[in-house]
Design an enzyme around this catalytic site. Structure first.
Site, PDB file in Angstrom:
ATOM      1  CB  THR A  27      -0.913  -0.025   1.242  1.00 41.34           C
ATOM      2  OG1 THR A  27      -1.783  -1.149   1.132  1.00 41.34           O
ATOM      3  CG2 THR A  27      -1.760   1.239   1.355  1.00 41.34           C
ATOM      4  N   GLY A  28       0.387   2.323  -0.641  1.00 43.09           N
ATOM      5  CA  GLY A  28       1.144   3.572  -0.678  1.00 43.09           C
ATOM      6  C   GLY A  28       1.532   3.914  -2.104  1.00 43.09           C
ATOM      7  CG  ASP A  85       6.024   5.263   6.219  1.00 38.66           C
ATOM      8  OD1 ASP A  85       5.674   5.922   5.222  1.00 38.66           O
ATOM      9  OD2 ASP A  85       5.291   4.409   6.752  1.00 38.66           O
ATOM     10  CE  LYS A  95       4.988  -1.938   5.117  1.00 30.94           C
ATOM     11  NZ  LYS A  95       4.653  -0.889   4.132  1.00 30.94           N
ATOM     12  N   GLY A  96       3.357   2.196   7.765  1.00 30.79           N
ATOM     13  CA  GLY A  96       2.027   2.482   8.293  1.00 30.79           C
ATOM     14  C   GLY A  96       1.608   3.930   8.236  1.00 30.79           C
ATOM     15  N   GLY A  98       0.654   5.207   5.724  1.00 28.21           N
ATOM     16  CA  GLY A  98      -0.524   5.088   4.858  1.00 28.21           C
ATOM     17  C   GLY A  98      -1.685   4.375   5.540  1.00 28.21           C
ATOM     18  CD  GLU A 104       1.364  -1.429   4.611  1.00 26.81           C
ATOM     19  OE1 GLU A 104       1.306  -0.746   3.583  1.00 26.81           O
ATOM     20  OE2 GLU A 104       1.833  -0.999   5.682  1.00 26.81           O
ATOM     21  CE  LYS A 122       9.229   7.352   1.817  1.00 26.16           C
ATOM     22  NZ  LYS A 122       8.372   6.321   1.341  1.00 26.16           N
TER      23      LYS A 122
HETATM   24  C1  5RP Z   1       1.282   2.249   4.133  1.00 29.01           C
HETATM   25  C2  5RP Z   1       2.763   2.100   4.164  1.00 29.01           C
HETATM   26  C3  5RP Z   1       3.517   2.606   2.980  1.00 29.01           C
HETATM   27  O1  5RP Z   1       4.221   1.552   2.428  1.00 29.01           O
HETATM   28  C4  5RP Z   1       4.448   3.682   3.414  1.00 29.01           C
HETATM   29  O2  5RP Z   1       3.672   4.698   4.070  1.00 29.01           O
HETATM   30  C5  5RP Z   1       5.220   4.284   2.248  1.00 29.01           C
HETATM   31  O3  5RP Z   1       4.346   4.986   1.417  1.00 29.01           O
HETATM   32  P1  5RP Z   1       4.848   5.739   0.104  1.00 29.01           P
HETATM   33  O4  5RP Z   1       5.321   4.687  -0.841  1.00 29.01           O
HETATM   34  O5  5RP Z   1       3.625   6.460  -0.383  1.00 29.01           O
HETATM   35  O6  5RP Z   1       5.934   6.699   0.487  1.00 29.01           O
HETATM   36  O7  5RP Z   1       3.352   1.583   5.073  1.00 29.01           O
HETATM   37  O8  5RP Z   1       0.686   1.812   5.322  1.00 29.01           O
END
Ligand code: 5RP
Length: 226
Positions: A27-28, A85, A95-96, A98, A104, A122
């Site tokens: 996700t993300g 993240d 993570k999280g 999103g 996940e 990151k």
């Molecule tokens: C969602 C997540 C995402 O993988 C994380 O927030 C990274 O998002 P992005 O790829 O938009 O930077 O853990 O719960």
């Protein structure tokens, strides 16, 4: 710039997907690039089935023509590709941000291989340097858990979206815990998981097998020493 790098990392992860695989769909924004690219490969004949980590990823996969399955049909996943993240040098993750951390982590833990795709923003020397730790809690537990976290240090805030408490796909709240640098990620992850009212937390220690990093100089792969 960063979005182009995220897409490059996602494309690099496609090289690990083979015919017949069950693929966990993260996700993300970075994982979304992967889902779109995977859909393009499916249209050219790649035979896989995906298990999404959120309702948003499910909708995107459906739009992109990625066939979906579930744990009742396929309890084991061959590979999951997801974003993060924060990534530490020994591949511990936060993570999280999103909001999909519980699904996940469940999908990652059912996967033979977890490949994380990120742009170089990151990478951190010490986990917790920048991101809060997302902690998903059952709504009834909010005040009790928030107080417990704040007694351990830092500040914990109920995540909001559009001025309202954010509700996860599982019907729960998320506390964003501004903890600061985490000395022992695996130990803190276990401590949080043992707290009544906590469903899970965004520290992912010992789960990622590979992190694919895109930076302006190209693609780099970091592998966990086993
Ligand atoms: C969602 C997540 C995402 O993988 C994380 O927030 C990274 O998002 P992005 O790829 O938009 O930077 O853990 O719960």
């Amino acid at each position: 710039m960063s979005d182009a790098l995220k897409r490059e990392a996602a494309i690099a992860a496609l090289g690990e997907v083979r015919n017949g695989m069950i693929v966990g769909l993260g996700t993300g924004s970075t994982a979304s690039h992967f889902i779109r690219e995977l859909g393009a490969r499916v249209r050219k004949g790649l035979d896989i089935a995906g298990i999404p980590t959120s309702e948003a990823s499910r909708r995107l996969a459906e739009e992109c023509g990625v066939p979906l399955t579930d744990f009742s049909a396929h309890p084991a996943i061959d590979i999951t590709v997801d974003g993060a993240d924060e990534v530490s040098p020994n591949l511990e993750l936060i993570k999280g941000l999103g909001g999909a951390l519980v699904r996940e982590k469940l999908v990652a833990s059912a996967s033979a291989r977890l490949v994380i795709v990120v742009d170089d923003t990151k990478l951190v020397e010490r986990l917790g340097s920048r991101a809060p730790i997302p902690v998903e809690i059952v709504p009834f537990a909010v005040d009790v858990v928030r107080n417990r976290l704040q007694k351990m240090g830092g500040e914990a805030r109920v995540r909001e979206k559009d001025g309202q408490p954010f509700i996860s796909d599982n019907g729960n709240l998320v506390l964003d815990w501004m903890h600061g640098v985490i000395a022992q990620p695996a130990a803190l992850e276990q401590k949080l998981k043992a707290m009544t009212g906590v469903v899970d937390c965004g520290i992912f220690a010992g789960l990622a097998n590979r992190v694919i990093v895109a930076d302006p100089g190209g693609i780099r792969k970091m592998d966990r020493r086993s």
